[in-house]
Design an enzyme around this catalytic site. Structure first.
Site, PDB file in Angstrom:
ATOM      1  N   SER A  15     -62.116  86.548 -23.628  1.00 25.18           N
ATOM      2  CA  SER A  15     -60.716  86.831 -23.976  1.00 25.18           C
ATOM      3  C   SER A  15     -59.860  85.560 -23.917  1.00 25.18           C
ATOM      4  O   SER A  15     -58.941  85.401 -24.723  1.00 25.18           O
ATOM      5  CB  SER A  15     -60.138  87.934 -23.075  1.00 25.18           C
ATOM      6  OG  SER A  15     -59.959  87.482 -21.764  1.00 25.18           O
ATOM      7  N   HIS A 111     -59.285  79.115 -13.966  1.00 26.28           N
ATOM      8  CA  HIS A 111     -59.762  79.871 -12.804  1.00 26.28           C
ATOM      9  C   HIS A 111     -58.680  80.871 -12.411  1.00 26.28           C
ATOM     10  O   HIS A 111     -57.498  80.520 -12.390  1.00 26.28           O
ATOM     11  CB  HIS A 111     -60.059  78.906 -11.641  1.00 26.28           C
ATOM     12  CG  HIS A 111     -60.613  79.610 -10.449  1.00 26.28           C
ATOM     13  ND1 HIS A 111     -61.931  80.044 -10.388  1.00 26.28           N
ATOM     14  CD2 HIS A 111     -60.037  80.000  -9.286  1.00 26.28           C
ATOM     15  CE1 HIS A 111     -62.126  80.655  -9.235  1.00 26.28           C
ATOM     16  NE2 HIS A 111     -60.994  80.639  -8.540  1.00 26.28           N
TER      17      HIS A 111
HETATM   18  C1  GRF Z   1     -61.337  84.651 -16.500  1.00 21.46           C
HETATM   19  O1  GRF Z   1     -60.722  85.398 -15.494  1.00 21.46           O
HETATM   20  C2  GRF Z   1     -61.395  83.189 -16.134  1.00 21.46           C
HETATM   21  O2  GRF Z   1     -60.304  82.777 -15.360  1.00 21.46           O
HETATM   22  C3  GRF Z   1     -62.653  83.100 -15.317  1.00 21.46           C
HETATM   23  O3  GRF Z   1     -63.544  83.980 -15.939  1.00 21.46           O
HETATM   24  C4  GRF Z   1     -62.818  84.988 -16.641  1.00 21.46           C
HETATM   25  C5  GRF Z   1     -63.292  84.937 -18.058  1.00 21.46           C
HETATM   26  O4  GRF Z   1     -62.749  85.983 -18.821  1.00 21.46           O
HETATM   27  N1  GRF Z   1     -63.124  81.738 -15.253  1.00 21.46           N
HETATM   28  P1  GRF Z   1     -62.841  85.912 -20.403  1.00 21.46           P
HETATM   29  O5  GRF Z   1     -64.323  85.786 -20.745  1.00 21.46           O
HETATM   30  O6  GRF Z   1     -62.048  84.745 -20.870  1.00 21.46           O
HETATM   31  O7  GRF Z   1     -62.288  87.221 -20.887  1.00 21.46           O
END
Ligand code: GRF
Length: 222
Positions: A15, A111
């Site tokens: 996402s 993060h």
């Molecule tokens: C997000 O919460 C990001 O901060 C962490 O992993 C998750 C990935 O979500 N590193 P997406 O795949 O971008 O939906």
């Protein structure tokens, strides 16, 4: 002006990658996504990228069992696409110090906490068990240590009394989708430089206040 050529590395839902693709689709955005790489064939984000017309590559670690050959394949794909900046977005494979050094100050990550607090996995569970009232997200340059490196953009999100990890993750994720494109834009516009392992940001005229206001997270949750 030439747009910054960006690769996004994913392992799953993608996402944040989607938010970066959407941002880059806006005319005048100073960056373009030239490649999305996944290390997993079942990453849902691969379909999102393909639907948006972004080139994708699957570099799976089953084919490249040792890290050196995995990263050699990754570097070859990044170089072939002319990539200037690499964005990690839910990329679940640890990268070696060699890879991190090769992309020094050209490799960023998001993060879902206010670093340096709550590094590592199960972030929202860690936040809830610590009982903090404010959490958030961080976009930072990557260093060899996990979830370490100069901070580019952060935004605060409130922890509400009836939160569980899922509710909290969803509230933080909405803010991540604002922060990652903002960080990319700031870098692509040449407004980010690293000095003594801290980011010096030229953020003049950017409305950053709304992003660091915890109330933004409450509104987004409704
Ligand atoms: C997000 O919460 C990001 O901060 C962490 O992993 C998750 C990935 O979500 N590193 P997406 O795949 O971008 O939906």
């Amino acid at each position: 002006m030439a747009r910054l050529k960006v690769a996004v590395l994913i392992s799953g839902r993608g996402s944040n990658m989607g938010a970066l693709i959407d941002a880059c689709a806006v005319p005048d955005f100073p960056a373009e996504i030239v490649l999305v790489v996944s290390n997993r064939a079942d990453a849902a984000g691969l379909e999102t990228a393909k639907a948006a017309g972004v080139p994708t590559a699957l570099i799976g670690h089953r084919d490249d069992p040792d890290r050196a050959s995995f990263e050699a394949a990754l570097n070859a794909a990044l170089d072939a696409a002319g990539v200037e900046l690499v964005c990690l977005a839910g990329f679940m494979r640890l990268l070696t110090a060699d890879f991190v050094r090769r992309w020094h100050d050209r490799l960023i990550n998001i993060h879902p906490s206010l670093l340096p607090a709550f590094k590592g996995l199960h972030t929202h569970e860690q936040v809830l068990s610590a009982g903090v009232r404010i959490t958030g997200c961080t976009v930072h340059f990557v260093r060899a240590e996990m979830d370490d490196g100069p901070i580019i953009v952060q935004a605060a999100v409130p922890v509400l009394p009836d939160d569980d990890a899922e509710r909290l993750a969803a509230r933080v994720l909405r803010v991540e989708h604002q922060c990652y494109p903002l960080a990319l834009r700031l870098i692509a516009e040449g407004r980010v430089r690293v000095e003594n392992e801290r980011v010096i940001l030229d953020a003049s005229g950017d409305g950053l206040a709304s992003l660091v206001n915890p109330a933004a997270g409450i509104r987004a949750a409704k």
